[in-house]
Design an enzyme around this catalytic site. Structure first.
Site, PDB file in Angstrom:
ATOM      1  N   ALA A  81     -20.228  15.573 -23.086  1.00 27.08           N
ATOM      2  CA  ALA A  81     -19.478  16.843 -23.518  1.00 27.08           C
ATOM      3  C   ALA A  81     -20.237  17.658 -24.535  1.00 27.08           C
ATOM      4  CB  ALA A  81     -18.229  16.813 -24.110  1.00 27.08           C
ATOM      5  N   THR A 133     -31.038  14.907 -25.238  1.00 23.74           N
ATOM      6  CA  THR A 133     -31.847  15.752 -24.476  1.00 23.74           C
ATOM      7  C   THR A 133     -33.317  15.663 -25.202  1.00 23.74           C
ATOM      8  OG1 THR A 133     -32.758  18.163 -24.302  1.00 23.74           O
ATOM      9  CG2 THR A 133     -31.305  17.795 -26.096  1.00 23.74           C
ATOM     10  N   ASP A 134     -34.415  15.921 -24.146  1.00 22.66           N
ATOM     11  CA  ASP A 134     -35.820  15.814 -24.794  1.00 22.66           C
ATOM     12  C   ASP A 134     -36.092  16.995 -25.723  1.00 22.66           C
ATOM     13  OD1 ASP A 134     -35.726  18.022 -22.840  1.00 22.66           O
ATOM     14  OD2 ASP A 134     -37.407  17.078 -21.764  1.00 22.66           O
ATOM     15  N   GLU A 135     -35.137  18.122 -25.642  1.00 18.68           N
ATOM     16  CA  GLU A 135     -35.376  19.222 -26.602  1.00 18.68           C
ATOM     17  C   GLU A 135     -35.504  18.955 -28.005  1.00 18.68           C
ATOM     18  OE1 GLU A 135     -33.642  22.907 -25.406  1.00 18.68           O
ATOM     19  OE2 GLU A 135     -33.805  22.508 -23.213  1.00 18.68           O
ATOM     20  N   TYR A 159     -29.375  25.340 -29.852  1.00 17.26           N
ATOM     21  CA  TYR A 159     -29.023  24.133 -29.014  1.00 17.26           C
ATOM     22  C   TYR A 159     -29.616  22.686 -29.488  1.00 17.26           C
ATOM     23  CZ  TYR A 159     -29.125  20.937 -25.047  1.00 17.26           C
ATOM     24  OH  TYR A 159     -29.067  19.959 -24.310  1.00 17.26           O
ATOM     25  N   LYS A 163     -28.098  19.468 -30.892  1.00 14.83           N
ATOM     26  CA  LYS A 163     -28.111  17.909 -30.267  1.00 14.83           C
ATOM     27  C   LYS A 163     -28.806  16.940 -31.382  1.00 14.83           C
ATOM     28  CE  LYS A 163     -26.988  16.925 -26.760  1.00 14.83           C
ATOM     29  NZ  LYS A 163     -25.911  16.098 -25.943  1.00 14.83           N
ATOM     30  N   ASN A 188     -35.168  18.085 -18.185  1.00 15.20           N
ATOM     31  CA  ASN A 188     -34.424  19.047 -17.406  1.00 15.20           C
ATOM     32  C   ASN A 188     -33.952  18.208 -15.930  1.00 15.20           C
ATOM     33  OD1 ASN A 188     -36.050  20.676 -18.903  1.00 15.20           O
ATOM     34  ND2 ASN A 188     -35.127  22.252 -17.955  1.00 15.20           N
ATOM     35  N   LYS A 198     -28.761  28.393 -15.443  1.00 18.90           N
ATOM     36  CA  LYS A 198     -29.773  27.779 -15.475  1.00 18.90           C
ATOM     37  C   LYS A 198     -30.878  28.062 -14.570  1.00 18.90           C
ATOM     38  CE  LYS A 198     -27.644  25.333 -18.951  1.00 18.90           C
ATOM     39  NZ  LYS A 198     -27.345  24.022 -18.774  1.00 18.90           N
ATOM     40  N   ASN A 258     -42.612  27.054 -14.952  1.00 15.73           N
ATOM     41  CA  ASN A 258     -41.490  27.827 -14.292  1.00 15.73           C
ATOM     42  C   ASN A 258     -41.713  28.610 -13.043  1.00 15.73           C
ATOM     43  OD1 ASN A 258     -39.839  26.669 -16.228  1.00 15.73           O
ATOM     44  ND2 ASN A 258     -40.040  28.626 -17.811  1.00 15.73           N
TER      45      ASN A 258
HETATM   46  P1  NAD Z   1     -22.584  21.228 -18.770  1.00 13.05           P
HETATM   47  O1  NAD Z   1     -22.886  22.600 -19.932  1.00 13.05           O
HETATM   48  O2  NAD Z   1     -22.769  21.671 -17.338  1.00 13.05           O
HETATM   49  O3  NAD Z   1     -21.324  20.696 -18.937  1.00 13.05           O
HETATM   50  C1  NAD Z   1     -20.800  20.608 -20.361  1.00 13.05           C
HETATM   51  C2  NAD Z   1     -18.945  19.963 -20.001  1.00 13.05           C
HETATM   52  O4  NAD Z   1     -18.718  19.766 -21.394  1.00 13.05           O
HETATM   53  C3  NAD Z   1     -18.205  21.125 -19.161  1.00 13.05           C
HETATM   54  O5  NAD Z   1     -17.589  20.315 -18.221  1.00 13.05           O
HETATM   55  C4  NAD Z   1     -17.552  21.333 -20.550  1.00 13.05           C
HETATM   56  O6  NAD Z   1     -16.524  21.828 -20.097  1.00 13.05           O
HETATM   57  C5  NAD Z   1     -17.263  20.306 -21.314  1.00 13.05           C
HETATM   58  N1  NAD Z   1     -17.065  20.547 -22.824  1.00 13.05           N
HETATM   59  C6  NAD Z   1     -17.831  21.732 -23.497  1.00 13.05           C
HETATM   60  N2  NAD Z   1     -17.325  21.528 -24.464  1.00 13.05           N
HETATM   61  C7  NAD Z   1     -16.339  20.730 -24.583  1.00 13.05           C
HETATM   62  C8  NAD Z   1     -15.253  20.125 -25.666  1.00 13.05           C
HETATM   63  N3  NAD Z   1     -15.131  20.727 -26.863  1.00 13.05           N
HETATM   64  N4  NAD Z   1     -14.481  19.025 -25.509  1.00 13.05           N
HETATM   65  C9  NAD Z   1     -14.543  18.601 -24.040  1.00 13.05           C
HETATM   66  N5  NAD Z   1     -15.190  18.960 -23.358  1.00 13.05           N
HETATM   67  C10 NAD Z   1     -16.193  20.014 -23.355  1.00 13.05           C
HETATM   68  O7  NAD Z   1     -23.669  20.384 -19.248  1.00 13.05           O
HETATM   69  P2  NAD Z   1     -24.765  19.531 -18.668  1.00 13.05           P
HETATM   70  O8  NAD Z   1     -26.107  20.085 -18.242  1.00 13.05           O
HETATM   71  O9  NAD Z   1     -24.186  18.767 -17.614  1.00 13.05           O
HETATM   72  O10 NAD Z   1     -25.187  18.492 -19.927  1.00 13.05           O
HETATM   73  C11 NAD Z   1     -24.448  17.450 -20.017  1.00 13.05           C
HETATM   74  C12 NAD Z   1     -24.922  16.827 -21.235  1.00 13.05           C
HETATM   75  O11 NAD Z   1     -26.439  16.121 -20.977  1.00 13.05           O
HETATM   76  C13 NAD Z   1     -25.150  17.388 -22.550  1.00 13.05           C
HETATM   77  O12 NAD Z   1     -24.769  16.610 -23.793  1.00 13.05           O
HETATM   78  C14 NAD Z   1     -26.425  17.811 -22.701  1.00 13.05           C
HETATM   79  O13 NAD Z   1     -26.976  18.206 -24.032  1.00 13.05           O
HETATM   80  C15 NAD Z   1     -27.187  16.838 -21.889  1.00 13.05           C
HETATM   81  N6  NAD Z   1     -28.715  17.203 -21.268  1.00 13.05           N
HETATM   82  C16 NAD Z   1     -28.502  18.139 -20.108  1.00 13.05           C
HETATM   83  C17 NAD Z   1     -29.631  18.215 -19.467  1.00 13.05           C
HETATM   84  C18 NAD Z   1     -29.834  19.141 -18.321  1.00 13.05           C
HETATM   85  O14 NAD Z   1     -30.799  19.638 -18.142  1.00 13.05           O
HETATM   86  N7  NAD Z   1     -28.594  19.943 -18.206  1.00 13.05           N
HETATM   87  C19 NAD Z   1     -30.801  17.340 -19.714  1.00 13.05           C
HETATM   88  C20 NAD Z   1     -30.908  16.473 -20.777  1.00 13.05           C
HETATM   89  C21 NAD Z   1     -29.491  16.364 -21.423  1.00 13.05           C
HETATM   90  O1  DAU Z   2     -34.977  19.715 -21.391  1.00 13.34           O
HETATM   91  C1  DAU Z   2     -33.446  19.553 -21.169  1.00 13.34           C
HETATM   92  C2  DAU Z   2     -33.024  20.580 -21.265  1.00 13.34           C
HETATM   93  O2  DAU Z   2     -32.874  21.428 -20.091  1.00 13.34           O
HETATM   94  C3  DAU Z   2     -31.281  20.309 -21.643  1.00 13.34           C
HETATM   95  O3  DAU Z   2     -30.990  19.819 -22.775  1.00 13.34           O
HETATM   96  C4  DAU Z   2     -30.502  21.613 -21.518  1.00 13.34           C
HETATM   97  O4  DAU Z   2     -29.060  21.589 -21.571  1.00 13.34           O
HETATM   98  C5  DAU Z   2     -30.825  22.335 -20.288  1.00 13.34           C
HETATM   99  O5  DAU Z   2     -30.105  23.549 -20.171  1.00 13.34           O
HETATM  100  C6  DAU Z   2     -32.352  22.721 -19.963  1.00 13.34           C
HETATM  101  O6  DAU Z   2     -32.940  23.712 -20.931  1.00 13.34           O
HETATM  102  P1  DAU Z   2     -33.918  24.622 -20.561  1.00 13.34           P
HETATM  103  O7  DAU Z   2     -33.738  25.761 -21.589  1.00 13.34           O
HETATM  104  O8  DAU Z   2     -35.254  24.080 -20.341  1.00 13.34           O
HETATM  105  O9  DAU Z   2     -33.273  24.950 -19.152  1.00 13.34           O
HETATM  106  P2  DAU Z   2     -33.123  26.600 -18.439  1.00 13.34           P
HETATM  107  O10 DAU Z   2     -32.623  25.999 -16.768  1.00 13.34           O
HETATM  108  O11 DAU Z   2     -32.438  27.486 -19.231  1.00 13.34           O
HETATM  109  O12 DAU Z   2     -34.487  27.137 -18.501  1.00 13.34           O
HETATM  110  C7  DAU Z   2     -35.628  26.279 -17.899  1.00 13.34           C
HETATM  111  C8  DAU Z   2     -36.976  27.108 -18.003  1.00 13.34           C
HETATM  112  O13 DAU Z   2     -36.764  28.323 -17.347  1.00 13.34           O
HETATM  113  C9  DAU Z   2     -36.956  27.733 -19.504  1.00 13.34           C
HETATM  114  O14 DAU Z   2     -38.393  27.744 -19.941  1.00 13.34           O
HETATM  115  C10 DAU Z   2     -36.557  29.054 -19.489  1.00 13.34           C
HETATM  116  C11 DAU Z   2     -36.875  29.428 -18.244  1.00 13.34           C
HETATM  117  N1  DAU Z   2     -35.738  30.423 -17.585  1.00 13.34           N
HETATM  118  C12 DAU Z   2     -34.514  30.188 -17.589  1.00 13.34           C
HETATM  119  C13 DAU Z   2     -33.525  31.017 -16.948  1.00 13.34           C
HETATM  120  C14 DAU Z   2     -32.148  30.975 -17.047  1.00 13.34           C
HETATM  121  C15 DAU Z   2     -36.441  31.674 -16.785  1.00 13.34           C
HETATM  122  O15 DAU Z   2     -37.501  31.903 -16.920  1.00 13.34           O
HETATM  123  N2  DAU Z   2     -35.489  32.489 -16.274  1.00 13.34           N
HETATM  124  C16 DAU Z   2     -34.063  32.351 -16.459  1.00 13.34           C
HETATM  125  O16 DAU Z   2     -33.561  33.125 -15.946  1.00 13.34           O
END
Ligand code: NAD
Ligand code: DAU
Length: 353
Positions: A81, A133-135, A159, A163, A188, A198, A258
């Site tokens: 979450a 996350t790697d960020e 963000y 994290k 990602n 995203k 990208n």
């Molecule tokens: P997401 O935004 O799609 O989902 C987040 C979920 O958490 C949602 O279902 C939301 O309802 C729930 N949530 C938010 N606040 C809450 C709260 N206070 N209590 C209970 N639930 C709550 O996120 P995601 O992309 O699935 O990412 C999941 C995890 O993985 C995160 O911790 C994120 O930092 C990490 N992560 C994501 C990525 C990526 O590329 N998306 C990469 C590396 C790590």
């Molecule tokens: O690296 C892991 C992370 O990847 C996770 O921890 C985050 O939760 C997840 O959201 C993601 O973060 P990014 O910022 O890398 O993802 P996003 O999809 O928002 O953007 C990917 C790349 O694309 C970034 O360089 C920004 C660019 N971008 C994004 C959007 C939404 C665009 O150029 N145009 C766009 O409209």
């Protein structure tokens, strides 16, 4: 035995729950607040499955977390979450501090109280798995080696700072209280159920709607893309065999700019759903850059391979094709997530550009 998953209605969490129950006959208690990013429809295939217990609630609610731990006695907590979208953290960081920092703190305290009262094998076997996350490592220059677990933390966005703070709390709860934790830092993800704010899902749904494909800045920022079920298998590997107190990087060995990602998506759509109006690339539109935009992320995933034998199963070619096909096959899911709140965000984010 049971596990408690937080955020299991979001993108990665729902993939994890579906994958877990497809492979392991161990129930999941799924605690999710159902923010704009949480979608119970992701879990529709589990309706009537007694192994999935969904609880709508907030990880900041200590009494609720305590009661779930007492009632279900999980052997592990897998903590997804979070507020996860970097752009939203720039326009409104408060929710990120609350859920990602205060929420993780609340869970750690609840887990510590619960674990302290366990005995014997139950105590020895308990795990708190923090999904990160790697960020947190900041931004790489073109020639830098990929992020290793030993890299210093240099988060650049609200963000990633939130994290990083949560990662530090998890580390401290292990070091100070002995809480049995493992942390994974992943690159990602992409795949089914990815919310279309995203990059990859936004490009797919915009292209299909004939809308501009907004590329930030020069489009040369690099991310390391991993198919979501590979992230799930990495988490399972670390949960099962990761060393306590350790962090494991998870990544796809797949760095892409990208603009190249957007062009690959366009080419797949040209093949799978040709548009009589012309090639989808015509919709690419360069827009104002993200403030503080990290230039490059890349993961060195050798530790998880060396210690636990994990490697991604999908290549980018297979994963992105499956992903585009999934969006083509699920227009109803797309239509329903494009709710009023989502539309407000899109117009606020992209009209200022
Ligand atoms: P997401 O935004 O799609 O989902 C987040 C979920 O958490 C949602 O279902 C939301 O309802 C729930 N949530 C938010 N606040 C809450 C709260 N206070 N209590 C209970 N639930 C709550 O996120 P995601 O992309 O699935 O990412 C999941 C995890 O993985 C995160 O911790 C994120 O930092 C990490 N992560 C994501 C990525 C990526 O590329 N998306 C990469 C590396 C790590
Ligand atoms: O690296 C892991 C992370 O990847 C996770 O921890 C985050 O939760 C997840 O959201 C993601 O973060 P990014 O910022 O890398 O993802 P996003 O999809 O928002 O953007 C990917 C790349 O694309 C970034 O360089 C920004 C660019 N971008 C994004 C959007 C939404 C665009 O150029 N145009 C766009 O409209």
């Amino acid at each position: 035995m049971t596990i408690l998953v937080t955020g299991g209605a979001g993108f990665i969490g729902s993939n994890f729950v579906l994958d877990w129950l497809a492979q392991i006959d161990e129930p999941v208690v799924n605690l999710d607040a159902l923010t704009y990013a949480g979608n119970p429809e992701n879990l529709a295939s589990l309706e009537g499955d007694a192994r999935h217990i969904f609880v709508k609630g907030d990880i900041c609610d200590r009494a609720l977390v305590d009661s779930l731990l007492a009632a279900h006695q999980p052997r592990a907590i897998v903590h997804f979450a979070a507020e996860s979208h970097v752009d939203r953290s720039i326009s409104g960081p408060g929710a990120f501090m609350r859920t990602n920092v205060e929420g993780t703190f609340t869970l750690l305290e609840a887990a510590r109280a619960y674990w302290s009262a366990l005995e014997g094998d139950a105590k020895a076997g308990f795990r708190f798995h923090h999904v990160s996350t790697d960020e947190v490592y900041g931004s790489l220059k073109a020639d830098d080696p990929p992020f290793a677990e030993t890299n210093p933390y240099e988060p650049n966005s609200p963000y990633s700072a939130s994290k990083a703070a949560s990662d530090h709390l998890v580390r401290a709860w292990h070091h100070t209280y002995g809480l049995p934790v493992v942390t994974t830092n992943c690159s990602n993800n992409y795949g089914p159920y990815h919310f279309p704010e995203k990059l990859i899902p936004l490009m797919i749904v915009n292209a299909l709607a004939g809308k501009p494909l907004p590329v930030y800045g020069d489009g040369q920022q690099i991310r390391d893309w991993l198919y979501v079920t590979d992230h799930c298998s990495g988490i399972r590997a670390v949960l099962a065999g990761g060393r306590l107190g350790e962090t494991y990087n998870i990544g796809g060995w797949n760095e892409q700019a990208n603009i190249d990602i957007v062009k690959i998506v366009c080419a797949l759509l040209d093949e799978l759903r040709p548009d009589p109006a012309g090639k989808y690339e015509r919709l690419i539109t360069y827009v104002k850059d993200r403030p503080g935009h990290d230039r490059r992320y890349a993961i060195d995933a050798r530790k998880i391979e060396r210690e636990l034998g994990w490697r991604p199963a999908e290549t980018f070619q297979t994963g992105i094709r499956k992903t585009v096909q999934w969006y083509l096959d699920h227009p109803d899911w797309v239509a329903r997530v494009q709710s009023g709140a989502y539309r407000d965000w899109i117009s606020q984010q992209y009209t200022a550009a």
